[in-house]
Structures are given as C-alpha cells and as structure tokens.
Design a protein around this motif. Structure first.
Motif, mmCIF file in Angstrom:
data_model
loop_
_atom_site.group_PDB
_atom_site.id
_atom_site.type_symbol
_atom_site.label_atom_id
_atom_site.label_comp_id
_atom_site.label_asym_id
_atom_site.label_seq_id
_atom_site.Cartn_x
_atom_site.Cartn_y
_atom_site.Cartn_z
ATOM 1 N N LEU A 60 19.321 -7.696 -9.060
ATOM 2 C CA LEU A 60 20.379 -6.734 -9.393
ATOM 3 C C LEU A 60 20.983 -7.060 -10.752
ATOM 4 N N ARG A 61 21.192 -8.347 -11.009
ATOM 5 C CA ARG A 61 21.751 -8.737 -12.322
ATOM 6 C C ARG A 61 20.815 -8.296 -13.447
ATOM 7 N N ASP A 62 19.516 -8.423 -13.203
ATOM 8 C CA ASP A 62 18.541 -8.046 -14.227
ATOM 9 C C ASP A 62 18.591 -6.548 -14.545
ATOM 10 N N VAL A 63 18.720 -5.747 -13.502
ATOM 11 C CA VAL A 63 18.600 -4.293 -13.723
ATOM 12 C C VAL A 63 19.954 -3.632 -13.969
ATOM 13 N N GLU A 64 21.054 -4.374 -13.755
ATOM 14 C CA GLU A 64 22.364 -3.787 -13.976
ATOM 15 C C GLU A 64 22.479 -3.313 -15.427
ATOM 16 N N SER A 65 23.176 -2.216 -15.608
ATOM 17 C CA SER A 65 23.340 -1.677 -16.958
ATOM 18 C C SER A 65 24.608 -0.841 -16.992
ATOM 19 N N ARG A 66 25.232 -0.795 -18.128
ATOM 20 C CA ARG A 66 26.460 -0.013 -18.290
ATOM 21 C C ARG A 66 26.239 1.468 -18.025
ATOM 22 N N ASP A 67 25.001 1.887 -18.275
ATOM 23 C CA ASP A 67 24.734 3.322 -18.304
ATOM 24 C C ASP A 67 24.461 3.920 -16.944
ATOM 25 N N ARG A 68 24.403 3.113 -15.927
ATOM 26 C CA ARG A 68 24.112 3.699 -14.622
ATOM 27 C C ARG A 68 24.805 2.917 -13.523
ATOM 28 N N LYS A 69 24.899 3.569 -12.385
ATOM 29 C CA LYS A 69 25.458 2.943 -11.189
ATOM 30 C C LYS A 69 24.316 2.610 -10.233
ATOM 31 N N ILE A 70 24.486 1.560 -9.483
ATOM 32 C CA ILE A 70 23.561 1.246 -8.403
ATOM 33 C C ILE A 70 24.370 1.123 -7.112
ATOM 34 N N VAL A 71 23.912 1.816 -6.071
ATOM 35 C CA VAL A 71 24.513 1.640 -4.753
ATOM 36 C C VAL A 71 23.481 0.961 -3.861
ATOM 37 N N VAL A 72 23.876 -0.134 -3.232
ATOM 38 C CA VAL A 72 22.989 -0.834 -2.299
ATOM 39 C C VAL A 72 23.482 -0.570 -0.881
ATOM 40 N N VAL A 73 22.629 0.017 -0.047
ATOM 41 C CA VAL A 73 22.960 0.259 1.359
ATOM 42 C C VAL A 73 22.160 -0.737 2.202
#
Lengths: 228, 228, 228, 228, 228, 228
Positions: free
Chosen positions: F32-45
């Motif tokens: 998650l840290r690798d793919v995190e980016s300012r430009d998008r949100k990630i929701v983990v269910v």
C-alpha cells in the motif's frame, strides 16, 4: 393532566454578581419532584443567564461572528441544564442538543428532560415554544417578573400586570423596534410559534417556584395568553 | 517541527474571583497565531478552572454521584475550549468530545484543534497526555507555576525548580497519598501514559504565553521530563 | 472573492404542476461549475417547494402538529439538496442536517455544500442567513421574482423594483401581519439575522441562473440590501 | 436489590490456546438469565482477553503508537461483548462505546447491557468501576483467581486469600512499580474510583459463574473491599 | 401474537399520476391503530414509489452513479416513512436509517416503527426481510397484486394466484434474467434472507388494507411462502 | 490513474490454525505504501476470516438469529480493518461502518481508507462492489485463488484459469444453488452491482501482494471481468 414544557429563565438561577443561586436551584428541583408523575412528561428548557453573558462578552472583543457568540451562549445553557439534570437525577446528564434529539429522548423512560439552546439566532424561549409545539405540551414561561405588564414595570410606575393577554396584543407589543435596556420578555419567533399552534401558555415569576406548580395546576397566577 | 499538544491549565484563564481573564486569553490566541504553521497540527486541551468548580460545588449539595459531578467539569472545560476556538477562528466552535472524535478531526483541515475533558475520573492533563500519545506529538503542560519543584513552592521556601526531572522521579513524587490543599501538578494516570510512550514533555508557566512558544522551539524554559 | 451562500427558492425547481424542472436544475449545476473555485466555498440552501407542499398537505388531514408538518417540509428540502449534490458531484449525497453539522462539513474538502432546512419553525431562507452569518459569507437569495418591489408585483401594476433597499425598510415591510396569498419574500427572523450581522445580501431572480453569477461578481442585478 | 456491574475478565472466556470457551460463555449467559429481574439493571463489562492480545501483538511489530494498540484491544473487547449480547438476547448486538452512550442506553428498556473498553490508557476494570460509579451500582469483579491474596498465589505458596481488604490496603499493594509477569488484579485508577465513590465491590473467581450469583446475593464468596 | 414487519409497496401510496393517495394512507394508518397492541412491535418499511422515480429520473440525465441514484430513492422512501409516522403519531418523525439504528429504536417505547431504505443496491423489500430476520418477526409484503402468480397476471390471462409457494420455487421463478417491464415481486437477496431464516412470510394486496390485518391474524389471504 | 477499491479476502490474513499472518499483513501494508499517491484514493475492504468464523460458531450454539450472527462477522472484519489501519498509519483507527460514513470519510484527507462489513445479509465482497460503485473506482478482488476458473480448482483437475470472463458468464456460474463446500467466489448481489455499473474488476491471488500492484497497473494477472 397533559405534558408540560417549563422555560426557566437564566435570570432566575444567577444572582446579580453572576454566581449560581444554589438555594433557588434546590428549591426548583424539589418542585419538580413534587409535580413529577408517571402519566406525563416534563421538559425543562434553561436559559444561559450570567454564564452565557460572561463568555460572550470575553469572546466579543476579538470575535465578530454572532453565530459563534450565540453558540457560546447555547453551550452555557446546556451546562445549566446539565447542572439541573445532575441535581434532579443524581446521575450523569443526558442533554439533547436539537429538537430532533429531544424528540427521540422523549420516547425514552426519562420522566423529566432538561435542555438548553438549540441553534444560533434563536432564544431559549423559542426553544421552549418549539418543544411545546412538537410534544403538544402546555408551556410555562418562568421569568423574573410577575407576568406581562402593560409597559415595562421597571420604568413605568403605572405599569399594570395583565392576567390575560391575547396573542395578537403580544405580537403588537413586541414587534416594535427594540431599544437598549428595554423590556423584552418575548421575541417575534416565539410568539409566532405560540400563535400558529395555539399553545396553552402562562407567564409566571419563577420565584418562588411554587408559582410554577400553581400554573401547572391551572390556578390563578401570572399572565395567561389567550387566542381569538 | 512536529506536532504539539498544549495543556492550558484552567487556573491560567480565570482570576481569583472566578472571572475569565480576557487579556490573557487574547494573548494566548495571539501566540497560537504566531506559532501556527501549515506543516504541523496543534491541539489545545483546556482545563475547567473556576467555572467547573462553581458548577460542581452547587451540584454537590444534593448530588453524590462523582461521575455526574465530573461530567459538569468536563462540560465547563468544553465551554472554555469553545471560547478559545471562537476567539481563534472567528467561527462557530467544533469541539471533539472523545479521543475517537479528536482523531477524526485531526484528519480535517483545521490546523489548531481545541478540546476539553473526555470522561469522568480523568483529568484534562490526562486528556492532553492521551492526545499527545495518539497523535505522536510533543506535550507542553502550561500551568500557573514555573515547572516542577522539589517540593510545593507555595509552602516550602526552600523548594527549588527542577530543569530536568526523570519520569520515575515524578512517579515517586506523585504516588504518595494526596492531602487536602497539597501541591498536585500530576496524577498517576498522566504520568503512566507519558512514561509508556516516552512523550517529549515540558512543564511551563503559561503566563506569559511566550513561555509556551519557547518550549515549542526547544529553548530553555520550565521543566523537561527525561526518560532513562 | 469571498465565500457565498446561495438560497435557491423551491419555486425555481418545480413547475406549476409540481414536477421537477430538469432543465433548470441542469443549468443551475452548470452555473455552479462555472463559478466554483479553489479559493472559496459555496453553500447552496434549497427550499422544499412543491414536494414539501404535497407531503404536508396530505399529513395535515390527520396531523395538527405544526412541528411534525414542518419536519416533512425539511425532509423534502433535503431530498432536493441531495438531488443537486448528486447532479453536481456524480457521487452519493452528503447533506448536513444542522448548522453544527454544516460548520463541520465546511472544514472538509468539498468546495460546494448543499443543504436544506434545519429545524421546525424556521424557513430555508432563515437557514441561508444563519449559514452566511456562521461562515461570514455573502448571501444571494435566488427566487422567482426579480428582487424586492415597492409592493406585490403580482397584484399591484405600479409596483417598482428597488435596486437598493435598507434593512430597516425591509423590516418595516415584512413586520406587518401576513394576509393569505400575500407577497412574502422574507420572514422577520431572516431579516433580524441579516441586520445583526450586516450580511452582504442580494435578492435576484434565479431564472436565468446567470443572474446568480452576476450577483456573485458584484454586477448590477436584482436588489441589494444596504445598511445604515 | 440494587443494580450491578459485573466485570468479566477476558481470561475467563478464552482457553490457554486463545480459543473462546463456548461452554463457559453459555453457563455465564444462563446465570444472567437466572439473576435478571425487572427491578434492576445489570451491566456486564467484558475484557479483551486473548483476542485483544493477538491483534495487539501483530500490530506492535510495525506500530509504536500505544493509543492505537489499546484501541485494537478495545475493539476486541467490544466483539466479546457483542458475542455475549447475541447469546443472551438472540438479537443483533447494541454495544455502547463510551460512558455517555452507556448512560443513555441505561434509560432504555434493556435489562442487561453489555460493553467493553471505552478509551485508550484505561483498562476494562476501570470501565467497570466508572460504570458502577455513574449508575450507583454494586461492582462484582469476576476474574480467574479466587479473590485478593496477600501475595501472588501463583508464585508464593504461603499466599492467603483475604475475605476482606480495605481500599487503602489495596492502594498500597498496587501502587508499587509493576514487574514483568507480576500479579496485577487492579490498576491505580480503578482503585481511586472505587475509593472516591465507596463502591460496594466484591472480587470473585468467575468460574464457576455461580460465584457471581453468590456475590450478588451478599453470600460469602471471594474478597470484599471495605472502607474506613 | 408475535411481532410483525409490514413492507408497504410504494405503488400503494401513489396514484398513476405520481400523487400521494391521501385516502389510502389514512386507511392504512387506521388499520395500524386497530392492530396495535402493547404485546408486540410492528415495523413498517415503506417503498419510495413515484417520488423516488421522479427524483432518480431527473438526476440520471447527468449522473451515472447508480449508488448516488439509489440514495435518492432511499431518501424518498424515508420521506414516505416520515409522512406515515407523522400521520400515525401526530408527532415529529423518528426514522432509523440503518439496521443498527432500527435495532436500537426497537428497544424504545415506540410500539410502531416506520422506516424506508437503508443502503444502495438493496430494495426496501430486502430491508423488510432483513428487519424481520433481525427482530424475529413475521413478514407481510403488501403490494399492488393479490399475491404470487404462476406467471405475470398483467400479461398472461392464464396466470393463477398461488395460495402457497415454496421458497425454492420462488428462487427458481426470480433467478431468471430480468426483462424490461417484467413481473418482479422479489429480488434474489430478499428470497435468500427469507430462506436462510425461514421467515414466516405472506404476500398480500395492500389494498384494501384489511388484507394486512387478515394476514396478521393468520386468515386466508394472498400467498404464503412455505419451507421444505 | 483513478481510484481503487481492494477487497482483501479474510482467507489471506489468517493461517489454517486461525492465527493472524503477521508477515503477510506487513507485506500488504508495504505494498500500500508503494502504490499510495496524492492523486488517488484507495479503499481497502477486509473480510472477517477465521476471527469471524470462530465468534459465529460459538454464538450459533444458542443464537438462531442470522442477522445477529452476521453482525459478529461484521465486527470481526472491522477489527481486521482496524489492525491494518493501525499498521499503515501508526495512528488510532478510523473505520467507517456504513456506505454513508465511508462516503463522508472519502472527502477527508486520508489517502487510504480501511473498512469491513456494513450490514447483515451482505458479504464484504458486496461491500467492495458497492464502494467501487459509489466512488467510481476500479475494483480488485484479492483472494486465495489465482482468479476465476472454469470449475472449482480444488476439486476438478481440469479446471482452467480464465484470463477474461464476461459478467453474464459469471452470473450463470454463480446463480446455481449452492452446495456445501462448493467453490464460491461471488454472490449474486456483488455480480449484480458490478454489472449494473460496469465496474472495472480484476480477481487476483492476493498472495503475493505484488499481484495487487500488477492489477492496479493494468498488467496481466488473474481474471478480468468484461462487459458486452
């Protein structure tokens, strides 16, 4: 007997130095115990009084936001409501902060509900009228004068206490522009709510508290609002 | 620079007559404006002070429920926090009422968050330690003495201000049974939280507020808690 | 440019048969896209319109509780607000239901906030004034007439549109007892809030929506309220 | 008979492999059915036990935030409380997450309330003491030893069970610095709450559950805390 | 008699022009008064009907977010539920917006609870099944046909009303791909919930409302779902 | 790149003994840290996994309420979500408990949101589809098989992994009655949501986590759902 909303004016619970009147508060709580009954609900709406005024006065030096200032007054009134709850139930306070929450609490097992202000731009007297309307209750406005006078009794020696006053007469009396220090028992919004729902309303001197009991029992005390 | 939690002792914002110290409050708000920065958050935890004491003292006449009495103190501290919010932002106050709410608000755009007590049985100093722990902030405890003394400076003329004090020394000093009127800067729970999370903590005299700025900048002021 | 509160009258979004005016709603949403900017917030307060009236009228047959009836109108206005949110953001609606919630949402990242009524006994126009006051915004009241007239333009052929009107003049005009079917742009409470906070207010015809843009840009349109 | 708060230690509901003890849980639920009565409320505060420990242990590898770790333990304790609610009522669980919510739920029609932890930095034993204080209930602390011993019975063969122990004696016993693996029935905060409100408290072995019934009925079991 | 959940189809409360059927609503409220009893709870789940469709249809022009569109339908169904609450109680509406809230309200003193949709992607029929499951109630699905037919009665003159239908037969009938305008009394999720909890379910024509009373009393009406 | 919803199957985070897989969780957090980016949100269910199953199994002995049992599974999945939040942010967890709360949190500053189940009768896979629909995100379903097979790979040696599968084919595969122990990657409701909103969906083996990154970057991995 039906349900009651009691507006307890902030002026009744603080003395002229801004200190809480412990003895009055205890007497008021005893009165509530006397009139409490399984068959009806009582909602007590408390004003902010001197606590509200002192916080607002400090904030106003640097804050020009009337909504924010009103919010301080609302929080002070809820603190007053919490004090009464605590004295009445000997339990941690549960105080609704909107009409919606009040209506929900009304369906719980609490026989007496205490609340303060709801929203900026709105007096606790208006809150009491809105609550009486929503819960179809009678309204008792307990203040520090004996009822509605023909003019301001603190300025006019000829001012006469009215035993009855029509809602339209009140609307006339209080729709005039307000002058500083003037006699202001009602605001327009309170009167409009009382009028549209023909709320059974009595204005009494909350001191001694027994006046409130008398008003609840329909005995002659203070001023009764009548409808055409 | 990282984030900060400032505990603002209730004693700093009321004078000996129980009145709000308007000038001090304005000076504190100016200080916050000076130190505010995009890069960090500041949480201010305010005590209940004289307002809390006066409500509790009236309720205690008829209410023996310590939890309910604490709740009055908590509501008074939130009123104090609302006052500061209003003075700082010139906007209606948004005050978290639990650690969970505070953490949520921490993810909003507000650079400075104001709060009071959270829960009965817990001082606002403990709230400030829990908040510093949850948000990984440095803690500045602003009170009405110059820091931690070897003994109570109001009773012992030989009391010496400690520039540094170890957390274990503090635990020793404050684990003794409390006597009436005794010098009580810390409770056990606060110290335990500071210890388990090795929270970077400085105790300063909040008057003048500039001491707080000095502590934030790491300059010599008050007492710093050190860890083994 | 500062922040704006836009009151969107319910009459603008329903046709005379009580059906939603899809084309108008789309045009209004396009306007919002045009005027949206990172540097300011816009709050849109929507009225209940025909939807509110039809629900209230059915309930009134058996329900005499004005507070409950108002609540139906409030829920209808929130449905209208949700429709606009959905059309604007293409996302599920987030609609505050009190001034307190609105103030919290104001600190989020949403550039445009949509809301409806807050409380029984209070019009959505009052909501818009309270919101403008709390957020220190300019207020644009978009309705289905071109502004404030000297008298009711639907009855009096000599009625003249006022480019400027003082708040006290408005208080005079709207403090008179209301007659059935009469011209009622304002209620007293709205005017009192505008007056006490000297809210920069323009009344415009919301159709075409471009009038709203003009008012936001300070161009000549509708009626501007002036303060002594 | 008055109301009761039962602290159910997490150690009672998990076996040494970290699995839930289904049979014990069913027996405890049957006990609650036996002692339930219209005339009183029972609040059950459940610990986090092995579930809490396993989540915290995994998180601790990468998370140094004690507040966050405590929160995992709290959520595990609420899951345990939900399990008991579900087994007791055969209905979806309603679990308060703060003292404030618990007090509200106390005014509902639920005769038995289940809850877990409230806040980081605070054990579920403290939650049970705060709840007993707020609701003016007797407190039964059900754990996996037979009561309070003169020393740790798992280490000292001469440890003797105390039938009565004064609150000050307990404060002495548990104010000493904690060593790893040491006997820790109480934390300071729990004892301070019990002391300040003189809460009627009995410590019993929760296994078999009948000990809890005995304590509720005032029969001799476990250790009773006495006040000067 | 046990508790009941009544699904009131949106088609029953709007006429073909999309107007609320005031007379039907009053008749339904009278029916509720007749069957209300201290010994049981009734939950009424109302559909969105024509109000939902008109809002969704306007939004769909510019909004492709099905979740957002469903949310508009849910808000419309809550407005319908509020209307019924208001007509039934003559009090401001209290409407749960999730299963969790509904379960909490179930423990209050309200004998009849009104609700609408809970969540996007889920019909109000599913809400009624989930509510019946959570509260262990019988389910009455009141719609605008007389029950379950062998085929669509509006298209097939040979369609026969089934007095009893097995849950598996229903799953077969409704698992086929849906064609536009086709007969759709159930969705898969509703049937799966009914099946897994063997919910006692009757499908009746809600017009006249007396059919609902008959179903509650176990008299022959509509279609009963049977389990193997 | 747009936003993503990642469904993390409960089977991925527990081993066969029901213990949390610490190493896998750490690897997933690093991803998650690798793919995190300012430009998008990630929701983990996150699913409930073994924790959910053990609580449900104990409750089921005495509780027949499927809604209540599902609720235990939901609470376990939220505990799992809290664990991941804590490991990711090193802060106390903020976990939405409904789609409405999730949408609100989506407008905060949190780049990654963690959540579990929302409602009884609904899988966490359905939650992930509803969330992807509401937030217009791509959906990655990370499970313990390599994607969608022609038949159950654990039973049929000829089962072949499908690189692409049409939504209608999936609806056919999963609409058949379920047999005990059978291969069940999807439920009907999830597929219906994916279909109606044509959600861009990839099914991957979540172990190693790098498969998830590959799916986010559009590289060939697992099974992609295609629409006609």
């Amino acid at each position: 007997m039906g349900s009651f909303v009691i507006k307890l004016g902030g002026s009744l619970i603080f003395d002229e130095n801004g200190a809480l009147k412990a003895e009055y508060l205890r007497a008021f709580v005893r009165l509530l115990r006397d009139v409490e009954s399984r068959d009806r609900k009582i909602v007590v709406v408390v004003g902010g009084g001197a606590a509200a005024r002192s916080y607002i006065s400090v904030a106003r030096d640097v804050c020009r936001n009337e909504s924010a200032l009103d919010q301080l007054g609302i929080l002070a009134s809820r603190l007053n409501a919490s004090l009464l709850f605590t004295m009445y139930y000997d339990l941690p306070p549960v105080i609704p902060s909107s009409l919606e929450e009040l209506v929900r609490l009304y369906h719980s097992n609490l026989p007496v509900i205490f609340t303060g202000g709801f929203q900026p731009g709105q007096s606790t007297t208006t809150v009491s009228a809105l609550t009486a309307e929503a819960t179809k209750s009678q309204l008792i406005i307990a203040t520090n004068v004996d009822g509605v006078y023909t003019s301001d009794p603190r300025r006019d020696p000829n001012a006469t206490l009215l035993r009855k006053v029509s809602i339209d007469q009140l609307l006339d009396m209080f729709s005039q522009p307000q002058k500083a220090g003037e006699y202001r028992l009602f605001d327009m919004m309170t009167l409009q709510v009382i009028k549209r729902s023909k709320i059974n309303t009595v204005v009494v001197n909350g001191n001694p508290p027994d006046n409130i009991r008398r008003a609840m029992e329909g005995l002659s005390v203070g001023t009764t609002i009548v409808f055409p």
